[in-house]
Design an enzyme around this catalytic site. Structure first.
Site, PDB file in Angstrom:
ATOM      1  N   VAL A   9       7.529  -2.320   7.327  1.00  0.00           N
ATOM      2  CA  VAL A   9       7.535  -0.854   7.387  1.00  0.00           C
ATOM      3  C   VAL A   9       8.128  -0.312   6.083  1.00  0.00           C
ATOM      4  O   VAL A   9       9.280  -0.611   5.739  1.00  0.00           O
ATOM      5  CB  VAL A   9       8.338  -0.355   8.607  1.00  0.00           C
ATOM      6  CG1 VAL A   9       8.298   1.169   8.664  1.00  0.00           C
ATOM      7  CG2 VAL A   9       7.796  -0.964   9.894  1.00  0.00           C
ATOM      8  N   LYS A  10       7.292   0.465   5.374  1.00  0.00           N
ATOM      9  CA  LYS A  10       7.703   0.994   4.064  1.00  0.00           C
ATOM     10  C   LYS A  10       8.260   2.403   4.263  1.00  0.00           C
ATOM     11  O   LYS A  10       7.600   3.267   4.851  1.00  0.00           O
ATOM     12  CB  LYS A  10       6.490   1.011   3.136  1.00  0.00           C
ATOM     13  CG  LYS A  10       6.813   1.087   1.672  1.00  0.00           C
ATOM     14  CD  LYS A  10       5.529   0.893   0.862  1.00  0.00           C
ATOM     15  CE  LYS A  10       5.778   0.904  -0.614  1.00  0.00           C
ATOM     16  NZ  LYS A  10       4.512   0.851  -1.372  1.00  0.00           N
ATOM     17  N   ILE A  11       9.474   2.606   3.774  1.00  0.00           N
ATOM     18  CA  ILE A  11      10.224   3.830   4.079  1.00  0.00           C
ATOM     19  C   ILE A  11      10.787   4.417   2.784  1.00  0.00           C
ATOM     20  O   ILE A  11      11.345   3.682   1.964  1.00  0.00           O
ATOM     21  CB  ILE A  11      11.380   3.481   5.057  1.00  0.00           C
ATOM     22  CG1 ILE A  11      10.791   2.953   6.366  1.00  0.00           C
ATOM     23  CG2 ILE A  11      12.289   4.676   5.300  1.00  0.00           C
ATOM     24  CD1 ILE A  11      11.803   2.508   7.372  1.00  0.00           C
TER      25      ILE A  11
ATOM     26  N   THR B  12       0.871  -1.177   0.000  1.00  0.00           N
ATOM     27  CA  THR B  12       0.000   0.000   0.000  1.00  0.00           C
ATOM     28  C   THR B  12       0.909   1.229   0.000  1.00  0.00           C
ATOM     29  O   THR B  12       2.122   1.121   0.179  1.00  0.00           O
ATOM     30  CB  THR B  12      -0.875   0.057   1.272  1.00  0.00           C
ATOM     31  OG1 THR B  12      -0.013   0.179   2.414  1.00  0.00           O
ATOM     32  CG2 THR B  12      -1.732  -1.186   1.423  1.00  0.00           C
TER      33      THR B  12
END
Ligand code: G3P
Length: 215
Positions: free
Chosen positions: A86-88, A27
């Site tokens: 965790v998208k960074i 997402t």
């Protein structure tokens, strides 16, 4: 090759999961906004809802762009569910955050990657996934698939375990070419996954078989 679905739409995630070929979900803030998910509590609940539909990794993106903010948000996201990644974003503070989470055993997805150099740094920081956006490169007359080839070569040269997650996938040939190159994952809209099933000879052949079965 893993198939992830690139959406925050629960019905589409369920449909892909029911096909039995889904390995995870990605997402981003734009996809959450598209579904009308607003407010921190609703956003966090939505990630849990997604995790409860699928069995694989679910990327949830931080909004902060400073190190402390990314750590605060990322830790809250990781606590939501064991499937959360965790998208960074690929920025200097983001690389520091990826290193931090890697050392804590929290999975990360380094997003908004558009060059081999960015992918190399993400791997050195220990990112679980790197997300090169191939469709957006194609949009600016740069070959997105060449980037996947370059990253595959570099990662194989040094044995980096970071998984190449081809993102911004727009059509079935993107998936086929990524599979040939050896991308670990392709994340795509549902329509692109289902387009893989289609062939006119399948349709006409099936129609003939069904007609003959009645004879
Ligand atoms: O996974 C990244 C993706 O959501 C971006 O896709 O089509 O907006 O370039 P697109």
């Amino acid at each position: 090759m893993k198939f992830f679905i690139d959406t925050a739409n629960l019905a589409q995630i369920k449909e892909a999961q029911d096909m039995g070929v889904l390995d995870g979900v990605t997402t981003n803030p734009s996809l959450m906004a598209k579904e009308g998910i607003k407010g921190q509590d609703n956003i966090l609940k939505h990630y849990v809802d997604i995790c409860n539909i699928v069995t694989g990794d679910v990327s949830a993106e931080v909004i902060a762009t400073d190190f402390d903010g990314m750590i605060r948000e990322g830790e809250a996201l990781a606590e939501l569910h064991p499937q959360i990644v965790v998208k960074i974003p690929m920025i200097k503070e983001g690389i520091k955050a990826i290193k931090y989470f890697t050392e804590k055993g929290i999975k990360t997805n380094c997003t908004l990657v558009f060059s081999a150099g960015q992918a190399l740094v993400a791997a050195k920081a220990g990112a679980t996934y790197v997300s090169p956006f191939i469709g957006r490169l194609d949009d600016v007359s740069t070959d997105g698939l060449s980037l996947i080839e370059d990253i595959r070569l570099i990662y194989d040269n040094f044995g980096y375990e970071t998984q190449i997650l081809a993102a911004s996938v727009r059509h079935p040939m993107h998936i086929i070419e990524c599979a040939k190159i050896g991308a670990d994952v392709a994340t795509c809209p549902l329509s692109v996954i289902t387009a893989l099933l289609k062939h006119p000879l399948t349709d006409s052949g099936l129609a003939t078989f069904l007609a003959d079965a009645k004879k």
